[in-house]
Design a protein around this motif. Structure first.
Motif, PDB file in Angstrom:
ATOM      1  N   GLY A   1       0.804  -1.205   0.000  1.00 58.03           N
ATOM      2  CA  GLY A   1       0.000   0.000   0.000  1.00 58.03           C
ATOM      3  C   GLY A   1       0.841   1.260   0.000  1.00 58.03           C
ATOM      4  O   GLY A   1       0.587   2.194  -0.772  1.00 58.03           O
TER       5      GLY A   1
ATOM      6  N   SER B   1       2.608   1.635  -3.366  1.00 55.70           N
ATOM      7  CA  SER B   1       1.772   2.008  -4.513  1.00 55.70           C
ATOM      8  C   SER B   1       1.802   3.507  -4.759  1.00 55.70           C
ATOM      9  O   SER B   1       1.701   3.960  -5.904  1.00 55.70           O
ATOM     10  N   SER B   2       1.959   4.277  -3.703  1.00 58.31           N
ATOM     11  CA  SER B   2       2.031   5.734  -3.846  1.00 58.31           C
ATOM     12  C   SER B   2       3.256   6.138  -4.659  1.00 58.31           C
ATOM     13  O   SER B   2       3.185   7.049  -5.493  1.00 58.31           O
TER      14      SER B   2
ATOM     15  N   ALA C   1       2.567   5.261  -8.440  1.00 56.18           N
ATOM     16  CA  ALA C   1       1.617   6.188  -9.061  1.00 56.18           C
ATOM     17  C   ALA C   1       2.240   7.566  -9.264  1.00 56.18           C
ATOM     18  O   ALA C   1       2.070   8.193 -10.314  1.00 56.18           O
TER      19      ALA C   1
ATOM     20  N   ILE D   1      -1.504  -4.772  -7.554  1.00 60.81           N
ATOM     21  CA  ILE D   1      -1.578  -3.412  -7.018  1.00 60.81           C
ATOM     22  C   ILE D   1      -0.676  -2.473  -7.816  1.00 60.81           C
ATOM     23  O   ILE D   1      -0.999  -1.293  -8.017  1.00 60.81           O
ATOM     24  N   SER D   2       0.449  -2.965  -8.297  1.00 60.28           N
ATOM     25  CA  SER D   2       1.360  -2.135  -9.095  1.00 60.28           C
ATOM     26  C   SER D   2       0.694  -1.703 -10.390  1.00 60.28           C
ATOM     27  O   SER D   2       0.826  -0.548 -10.824  1.00 60.28           O
TER      28      SER D   2
ATOM     29  N   SER E   1      -1.786   0.934  -9.589  1.00 61.04           N
ATOM     30  CA  SER E   1      -1.078   2.176  -9.278  1.00 61.04           C
ATOM     31  C   SER E   1      -0.648   2.895 -10.548  1.00 61.04           C
ATOM     32  O   SER E   1      -0.711   4.128 -10.626  1.00 61.04           O
TER      33      SER E   1
ATOM     34  N   LEU F   1      -3.667   4.614 -11.939  1.00 64.92           N
ATOM     35  CA  LEU F   1      -3.983   5.822 -11.163  1.00 64.92           C
ATOM     36  C   LEU F   1      -3.002   6.941 -11.484  1.00 64.92           C
ATOM     37  O   LEU F   1      -3.388   8.118 -11.541  1.00 64.92           O
TER      38      LEU F   1
ATOM     39  N   THR G   1      -3.976   6.853  -4.261  1.00 68.55           N
ATOM     40  CA  THR G   1      -3.610   5.537  -3.723  1.00 68.55           C
ATOM     41  C   THR G   1      -4.064   5.347  -2.280  1.00 68.55           C
ATOM     42  O   THR G   1      -3.938   4.242  -1.740  1.00 68.55           O
ATOM     43  N   TYR G   2      -4.590   6.399  -1.644  1.00 75.71           N
ATOM     44  CA  TYR G   2      -5.106   6.242  -0.280  1.00 75.71           C
ATOM     45  C   TYR G   2      -6.253   5.240  -0.250  1.00 75.71           C
ATOM     46  O   TYR G   2      -6.512   4.615   0.785  1.00 75.71           O
TER      47      TYR G   2
ATOM     48  N   ILE H   1      -6.291   2.438  -1.701  1.00 77.52           N
ATOM     49  CA  ILE H   1      -5.681   1.125  -1.491  1.00 77.52           C
ATOM     50  C   ILE H   1      -5.397   0.916  -0.011  1.00 77.52           C
ATOM     51  O   ILE H   1      -5.645  -0.167   0.549  1.00 77.52           O
TER      52      ILE H   1
END
Length: 253
Positions: free
Chosen positions: A69, A72-73, A76, A152-153, A156, A159, A173-174, A176
């Protein structure tokens, strides 16, 4: 054709890795934050939460997913930065596989998140985490984690392409993180109120966390394994298709 795709993607991967290593502050924070959360829940809240055993053993699989998680930020934001700075426009003029830059970001995100997870597990072992998994169970847990990280990648990346700027990309990404906190990561879903329990038990993170927890605990994967794999494949496919669609539309502007 395949060799050219691999070669182009490898070049983009090396580029993404170099950029990540240059952003040391962001990299350090993405590694340390899950560890801080683990310490917080273990030593502040853990004593008040009854999970029928060691709370540290219970929470570590959730922390593994939390690493994804936080990571991911970074993915993105990096994709959005490429878009806003014109890097993508320059890549389009080159004779290369068009989606190579997206693949590079995804593979870099997977490698970075797996490294962060390994560090978090090492810290957990130092704190007293004692998994009872055999080699095949470790391999099974690693496979499920890798599938989840890859899924998830890809989301991201989508996004990051969708956001108007890097700051907005990080904020998107929040969602997620929200899904990870409302799962079985930190408390059993049975302790949640009924209206929230239904969501927690039927969202992607819970079967993934439960599967990893069961495998590392030395038991079989149970019924959650099938749901975990299907969720990962569905999310990964949706993220890849979404990213490709957005990227294609942007390319024709």
């Amino acid at each position: 054709m395949i060799a050219a795709v691999v070669a182009d993607s490898s070049v983009m991967l090396r580029r993404c890795v170099r950029h990540t290593l240059r952003s040391r502050d962001t990299l350090i924070i993405s590694v340390l934050m899950p560890i801080f959360v683990m310490l917080l829940f273990t030593y502040v809240f853990g004593g008040a939460i009854d999970v029928g055993g060691s709370y540290l053993d219970y929470v570590v699989p959730g922390i593994m997913m939390l690493c994804t998680g936080f990571g991911s930020s970074i993915t993105a934001t990096a994709v959005s930065t490429d878009m806003t700075r014109g890097s993508i426009d320059r890549f389009r003029t080159l004779p290369m596989f068009r989606q190579a830059v997206l693949v590079g970001h995804v593979v870099e995100g997977v490698l970075r998140n797996l490294a962060a997870i390994a560090i978090a597990v090492a810290v957990a072992v130092a704190l007293g985490f004692r998994p009872h998994a055999r080699i095949w169970q470790w391999l099974g847990a690693a496979a499920v984690i890798t599938l989840f990280v890859a899924a998830i990648s890809w989301i991201s990346v989508a996004l990051g392409l969708l956001a108007q700027n890097p700051e907005a990309a990080g904020g998107l990404t929040y969602a997620i993180m929200f899904v990870l906190y409302i799962s079985s990561a930190f408390v059993p879903t049975s302790t949640m109120p009924g209206w929230l329990r239904g969501f927690a038990e039927h969202q992607p993170a819970t079967p993934v966390i439960d599967t990893v927890r069961e495998l590392l605990g030395g038991s079989g994967a149970g019924g959650s394994a099938t749901a975990a794999v299907l969720w990962c494949l569905a999310l990964g496919s949706a993220g890849a298709a979404w990213s490709t669609l957005i990227f294609g539309r942007l390319s024709h502007r």
